[in-house]
Design a protein around this motif. Structure first.
Motif, short mmCIF file in Angstrom:
data_model
loop_
_atom_site.label_atom_id
_atom_site.label_comp_id
_atom_site.label_asym_id
_atom_site.label_seq_id
_atom_site.Cartn_x
_atom_site.Cartn_y
_atom_site.Cartn_z
N ASP A 1 30.87 -93.41 37.57
CA ASP A 1 31.54 -92.57 36.74
C ASP A 1 30.76 -91.36 36.15
O ASP A 1 29.77 -91.27 36.92
CB ASP A 1 32.15 -93.26 35.49
CG ASP A 1 30.91 -93.60 34.64
OD1 ASP A 1 29.69 -93.68 34.76
OD2 ASP A 1 31.06 -94.40 33.33
N ARG B 1 44.11 -94.02 31.15
CA ARG B 1 43.69 -95.11 30.60
C ARG B 1 42.82 -94.72 29.44
O ARG B 1 42.48 -95.38 28.33
CB ARG B 1 43.40 -96.18 31.57
CG ARG B 1 44.59 -96.52 32.42
CD ARG B 1 44.22 -97.76 33.35
NE ARG B 1 45.56 -97.98 34.29
CZ ARG B 1 45.62 -98.99 34.88
NH1 ARG B 1 44.86 -100.23 34.73
NH2 ARG B 1 47.01 -99.43 35.64
N ARG B 2 41.72 -93.99 29.91
CA ARG B 2 40.56 -93.50 29.10
C ARG B 2 41.42 -92.89 27.54
O ARG B 2 41.16 -93.04 26.67
CB ARG B 2 39.70 -92.49 29.54
CG ARG B 2 38.77 -93.09 30.21
CD ARG B 2 37.88 -92.01 30.96
NE ARG B 2 36.94 -92.64 31.93
CZ ARG B 2 36.13 -91.95 33.11
NH1 ARG B 2 36.52 -90.45 33.13
NH2 ARG B 2 35.30 -92.51 33.76
N ASP C 1 43.00 -95.44 25.59
CA ASP C 1 42.04 -96.43 24.89
C ASP C 1 41.37 -95.70 23.84
O ASP C 1 40.37 -95.87 23.00
CB ASP C 1 41.01 -96.68 25.58
CG ASP C 1 41.21 -97.99 26.72
OD1 ASP C 1 42.33 -98.64 26.29
OD2 ASP C 1 40.84 -98.22 27.72
N ASP D 1 40.15 -92.49 23.88
CA ASP D 1 39.00 -91.26 24.50
C ASP D 1 37.89 -91.59 23.62
O ASP D 1 37.26 -90.60 22.93
CB ASP D 1 39.67 -90.02 24.43
CG ASP D 1 38.70 -88.70 24.85
OD1 ASP D 1 37.80 -89.31 25.71
OD2 ASP D 1 38.61 -87.70 24.54
N VAL E 1 36.68 -86.81 27.48
CA VAL E 1 37.79 -86.51 28.07
C VAL E 1 38.46 -85.31 27.60
O VAL E 1 38.72 -84.35 28.04
CB VAL E 1 39.06 -87.73 28.12
CG1 VAL E 1 40.15 -86.87 28.99
CG2 VAL E 1 38.34 -88.52 29.09
N GLU F 1 36.36 -85.33 35.66
CA GLU F 1 35.05 -86.33 35.96
C GLU F 1 33.80 -85.30 36.46
O GLU F 1 32.58 -85.70 35.93
CB GLU F 1 35.28 -87.31 37.00
CG GLU F 1 34.57 -88.48 37.26
CD GLU F 1 34.69 -89.58 36.15
OE1 GLU F 1 33.98 -90.58 35.85
OE2 GLU F 1 35.67 -89.31 35.08
N TYR G 1 39.52 -101.18 32.66
CA TYR G 1 40.88 -100.70 32.51
C TYR G 1 41.78 -101.78 32.95
O TYR G 1 42.70 -101.13 33.81
CB TYR G 1 40.92 -99.31 33.08
CG TYR G 1 39.60 -98.32 32.71
CD1 TYR G 1 39.62 -97.99 31.43
CD2 TYR G 1 38.85 -97.74 33.39
CE1 TYR G 1 38.53 -97.08 30.85
CE2 TYR G 1 37.80 -96.79 33.02
CZ TYR G 1 37.83 -96.58 32.04
OH TYR G 1 36.92 -95.97 31.56
#
Length: 483
Positions: free
Chosen positions: A27, A54-55, A58, A60, A65, A122, A433
């Motif tokens: 990552d 998904r981040r 959750d 962040d 992000v 990313e 995840y």
């Protein structure tokens, strides 16, 4: 639109390239930790659309992000993604993740838009706070998903693109086009088709980036033989700046053995001399190359350099270090079993839907356990490893790990489904995840590792990426190479 960050132009060739592993194992945090040392940190672009959403669901954590999205050139698209997926308090217990719509050949706009955004986020985060190069790794076989995540990475100023799991002949030309703001295309491989498959095209203008010119990254394909390297050097659609030569002891997907495949007493494919690249022939190509597969020691690294390599690519040691994206509990279990000499790696010829051998760490509580694999209800709700096939004049997308009846209805053969594991869901679970399926069942992980898992006990729990780099470079003669 906000300004796009420039990509680094020239830098010394790295001695160490960090492998682009799994779904979010490599990552942005790991890549940044490696790049800050002056070596090449690499983010994984695989599954980056689902990782992004998904981040956000959750909550962040850390706001990373959202911080990156504040710099995304298309703020309207960023706002729409936040509205759709961001949950300020995170998901409720046992709440499934909202899924990215499965892309099809004709309808992939939503998934591709999120993949561009995910690739940008990313790489932007990996580059944040320093000026050293960052790379991205993608799988050639994921043709339906490659172009948008690749464009997002280029948009964020990625320095190097690394691709394996296939023959990425078209990618150099795609990079040339993306740098000029032009559409990039790849031809979809279609099983059973008499003619060429359909063309998949990503046009920056259709996604709000018309007229944006970008720095063209370097391209390093992953190869297993000097023969393939020579073919790519001569016949790729654009320039190649170097090669990663990956041996059969490396983790993840391995190329099948050349020639007639034989198996050992455990059922693993047997590799021989034909599967080892001729480094003398590699040197004749005049391009830098890095060796991968069991090079995680100063002695092995020095050996690579002595044979003319620019350096090595490391995966396993980085995968299990504290900076990787692997969920903490899973990393700890791997390290402790390795320290107790109770962890082996099996080169599974069946596990991957791609048909490539796939290295599986034999860790209890994961899909490496046959009973847990058999108990899992098959589902294909992510779809990265689907293959295209022509059935009765139509092109369908199917996966040997999907429900058997669905695969058979698309012209697949029953024997192709035996032993196939849903790597999409399992690798998402590795990074924390895991999807919650019907009935409240949580997807289980499946850990991959190179044969050099035997080196892990030499490192204490909690070791860092910087520890690995410092130790390896301290035992190697010479300074960094120059471009």
């Amino acid at each position: 639109m906000t300004n796009v960050p420039p990509s680094p132009t020239t830098a010394p060739l790295p001695r160490i390239i960090q492998g682009g592993m799994g779904v979010a194992i490599s990552d942005w945090g790991l890549a940044q930790a490696v790049s800050r040392t002056g070596q090449l940190g690499v983010v994984s672009g695989t599954g980056i659309d689902n990782v992004l959403v998904r981040r956000l669901q959750d909550g962040d954590p850390g706001g990373h992000v959202r911080r990156a999205l504040a710099h995304y050139p298309d703020q309207d698209a960023a706002a729409a993604a936040l509205k759709t997926y961001f949950l300020p308090e995170g998901r409720a217990p046992e709440q499934p993740y909202k899924r990215v719509p499965l892309p099809s050949i004709a309808n992939h706009r939503t998934a591709w838009n999120l993949a561009v955004m995910g690739g940008f986020v990313e790489v932007w985060l990996a580059r944040e706070g320093h000026d050293n190069p960052v790379g991205v790794n993608l799988l050639t076989k994921l043709q339906m998903h490659t172009l948008p995540s690749l464009y997002g990475a280029v948009l964020a100023g990625v320095d190097t693109v690394i691709m394996g799991a296939g023959i990425p002949r078209e990618i150099p030309g795609v990079l040339d086009n993306f740098a000029r703001g032009l559409p990039g295309s790849v031809r979809l491989d279609v099983k059973g088709a008499e003619g060429s498959g359909p063309l998949l095209t990503f046009d920056p203008a259709e996604y709000g980036f018309g007229g944006v010119t970008l720095a063209r990254p370097k391209f390093y394909p992953i190869v297993t033989s000097h023969v393939l390297a020579g073919v790519l050097a001569r016949k790729a659609s654009g320039s190649i700046e170097g090669f990663i030569i990956e041996g059969p002891t490396a983790g993840g997907h391995n190329a099948p053995p050349r020639g007639q495949v034989t198996y050992d007493e455990l059922g693993q494919p047997v590799y021989g001399e034909r599967d080892v690249a001729d480094l003398g022939e590699m040197r004749k190509l005049g391009l830098p190359f890095w060796l991968a597969g069991s090079y995680g020691s100063p002695e092995a690294m020095q050996s690579a350099l002595d044979q003319g390599a620019a350096g090595v690519q490391l995966g396993t040691l980085f995968a299990f270090c504290a900076d990787s994206g692997m969920r903490d509990e899973l990393r700890t279990r791997v390290q402790r079993r390795a320290h107790e000499d109770r962890l082996t790696v099996f080169t599974d010829p069946l596990a991957s839907p791609t048909g490539f051998p796939f290295k599986v760490a034999q860790l209890p509580g994961t899909l490496a356990e046959e009973e847990l694999y058999q108990a899992r209800t098959r589902i294909c709700d992510i779809g990265y490893l689907r293959e295209a096939a022509e059935v009765e004049g139509k092109v369908v997308l199917r996966c040997p790990a999907e429900p058997v009846d669905a695969f058979l209805s698309k012209g697949g053969k029953l024997e192709s489904t035996v032993g196939r594991k849903c790597l999409c869901n399992a690798l998402m679970a590795d990074a924390g995840y895991a999807q919650i399926q019907k009935g409240g069942l949580m997807e289980l992980p499946l850990v991959t590792s190179g044969d050099s898992i035997a080196d892990v006990p030499k490192w204490p729990e909690g070791y860092s990426a910087a520890d690995v780099i410092e130790t390896l470079l301290a035992g190697v003669r010479g300074a960094a190479l120059s471009v």
